[in-house]
Design an enzyme around this catalytic site. Structure first.
Site, short mmCIF file in Angstrom:
data_model
loop_
_atom_site.label_atom_id
_atom_site.label_comp_id
_atom_site.label_asym_id
_atom_site.label_seq_id
_atom_site.Cartn_x
_atom_site.Cartn_y
_atom_site.Cartn_z
N CYS A 84 -3.10 7.71 4.62
CA CYS A 84 -2.92 7.34 3.22
C CYS A 84 -4.15 7.63 2.38
O CYS A 84 -4.04 7.91 1.19
CB CYS A 84 -2.53 5.87 3.13
SG CYS A 84 -3.67 4.74 3.96
N GLU A 106 0.87 -1.17 0.00
CA GLU A 106 0.00 0.00 0.00
C GLU A 106 0.90 1.22 0.00
O GLU A 106 1.69 1.42 0.94
CB GLU A 106 -0.95 0.03 1.20
CG GLU A 106 -1.97 1.15 1.01
CD GLU A 106 -2.73 1.51 2.25
OE1 GLU A 106 -2.30 2.47 2.94
OE2 GLU A 106 -3.74 0.86 2.54
#
Length: 534
Positions: A307, A273
């Site tokens: 994020c 990720e």
């Protein structure tokens, strides 16, 4: 933006302090957690400071390359015993862990605030996400991992099934920004699948991972199944990539690409990720007040160090002025502060490097003609790493802020007149992690969401709807990552699929007395029949 003062609740919550933060864990408690780390007991320690104050919080032993390789060997032996346990037994450990997390949340809220500089509500987001993940896999992992029976090539005569086996020892490299939640999302399904884990959390926020490790063993996880090693990637990264049977990494896109190259050479699996430049689209019929309030949460939770945080807002020109005014007003009402308790709406950045990066993006945009509507400055009067939530407009394409990830409390507003154009602009980035759509028409919102090139899209929410729905996979498209966490996919990625078929009676090749051409004709007839009945 205003600073905060301690509430009566905080005044009553004043144990011995560390790092100058009221209510933070004692030095003895921090040292107790640090002793749970594997390796590095004799090497030079790294000192970690509290973002709120810049004062010492913990001294962390740093593992060596040799330490990590030896830990992998220990984990490999322990993993076979753990994998032999029934999946439902492993599942029950996580179910007990979910309850422990909720019961003991006060301590971890203090720790997360201490290490990451978060406001307490943002720290609670981590607690709730961690409990949801533990609860989900504590209820569903055995079913997901169970033998999957399928129809064989010849009904009745072919018995066929798919089995799932653990990878072995999983290496996990965790970031500093969501130290509790991202540890849970990556480590817990790996354990549920029957793997052992060697995790390297970021030094800055290692106490949160060590706390969850302690609770997992209290919940029944055997010692030696989950190891936590502390150290810098430049020193122990090779051991993690070379020894792991599967690697899970959360962090920057350049680092993710480098790790993927190393792992690919060994032909082992990985998931990543990575970065994001997440857009929010506000459609013409969106409720402006709700969209403005949602944007504040989407942009400034955890000081934008998330994020899936929104960094670009595209607003239809028909409501742009109204939205911008409401959004700026709500942003300016945010309370900044570094005390424990729920008084502050936003905490500080986590590191000096992050403060420097955020400041550089804003100043570069300002120098190239952008207008700062609110914020745009550091707040050393509140603490060494505070930066005001910042809203800009008129950011030109040659500004770093336009396309590069800022990862801080900074967002740019852009106008549009055509929805197709807004979708194209939202998609015109190398990233594709998260997106948000605000609308008064749910069908329209769903249709627009499906056209956005992002791994998760939230309609009339910023990020929490997908983030909190653990049954949904979460991850990025394009340069935002590879693979998914959460859901069945977040568990099955830690397994090897094995297909077994048992054939009874009829062979799948003609017997000697049957001419091959006649066999082919007969099989053709059979295949047509099977196609009809299936």
């Amino acid at each position: 933006m205003t600073s905060t003062t301690p509430t009566s609740e905080q005044e009553a919550h004043r144990p011995t302090t560390i790092g100058g933060v009221v209510g933070a864990p004692t030095a003895a408690r921090a040292a107790q957690l640090v002793r749970r780390a594997s390796g590095g007991q004799d090497s030079a320690p790294t000192e970690v400071t509290a973002p709120f104050t810049g004062l010492l919080t913990a001294s962390l032993p740093q593992a060596t390359d040799a330490d990590v390789r030896a830990i992998f060997a220990k984990a490999r032996s322990a993993q076979q015993i753990w994998a032999a346990r029934p999946a439902r037994e492993r599942q029950r450990v996580l179910a007990r862990l979910a309850e422990l997390i909720l019961r003991r949340q006060d301590e971890i809220l203090d720790i997360v605030q201490l290490e990451a500089g978060k406001a307490r509500l943002d720290a609670f987001d981590e607690v709730s996400a961690t409990a949801l993940v533990a609860g989900y896999y504590g209820k569903h992992s055995a079913r997901i991992l169970g033998t999957r029976r399928v129809g064989g090539v010849i009904p009745v005569l072919t018995k066929a099934a798919e089995l799932r086996h653990p990878k072995g020892v999983v290496g996990i490299i965790s970031p500093w920004n969501y130290p509790l939640a991202l540890t849970a999302m990556d480590v817990l399904p790996a354990l549920a699948a029957g793997n052992a884990v060697v995790q390297k959390p970021d030094n800055q926020t290692a106490l949160s991972a060590l706390w969850l490790h302690e609770l997992a063993e209290e919940a029944g996880l055997p010692s030696g199944i989950w190891h936590i090693v502390l150290g810098r990637g430049s020193r122990i990264g090779d051991a993690l990539t070379e020894e792991s049977d599967y690697l899970c990494f959360t962090g920057s896109t350049p680092t993710g690409k480098a790790l993927a190259g190393k792992v690919a050479h060994r032909l082992t699996g990985y998931s990543l990720e990575l970065g994001g430049k997440n857009p929010m689209l506000i459609l013409p019929g969106a409720p402006v007040a709700k969209a403005a309030a949602g944007a504040v949460t989407a942009c400034f939770s955890s000081a934008g160090q998330l994020c899936v945080s929104v960094e670009r807002i595209y607003v239809h020109e028909s409501i742009r002025a109204e939205f911008t005014s409401a959004f700026v007003t709500k942003t300016e009402a945010l309370r900044l502060g570094g005390e424990l308790g729920y008084a502050a709406d936003m905490g500080s950045l986590t590191s000096e490097s992050q403060l420097a990066a955020v400041s550089a993006h804003v100043e570069d945009a300002r120098a190239k003609g952008a207008t700062v509507l609110t914020g745009g400055r550091a707040r050393p009067d509140l603490g060494p790493l505070f930066y005001e939530p910042t809203v800009l407009t008129g950011v030109p394409e040659d500004a770093a802020l336009f396309a590069e990830e800022t990862f801080g409390p900074v967002v740019a507003i852009y106008g549009y007149t055509d929805v197709d154009d807004a979708i194209a602009r939202a998609n015109s980035t190398v990233y594709g992690l998260n997106a948000s759509v605000w609308t008064g028409d749910e069908a329209e919102g769903w249709a627009v969401a499906a056209r956005l090139r992002a791994g998760t899209v939230n309609v009339n929410e910023g990020y929490a709807a997908t983030f909190g729905t653990v049954a949904l996979p979460m991850g990025g498209m394009k340069e935002s990552g590879f693979g998914r966490r959460n859901g069945a996919e977040g568990l099955l990625k830690y397994t090897e699929s094995q297909s077994i078929a048992l054939q009874r009676g009829l062979r799948l090749r003609p017997p000697r007395f049957v001419p091959p051409k006649l066999w082919a004709v007969g099989m053709t007839t059979g295949l047509r029949f099977l196609r009809r009945i299936r």
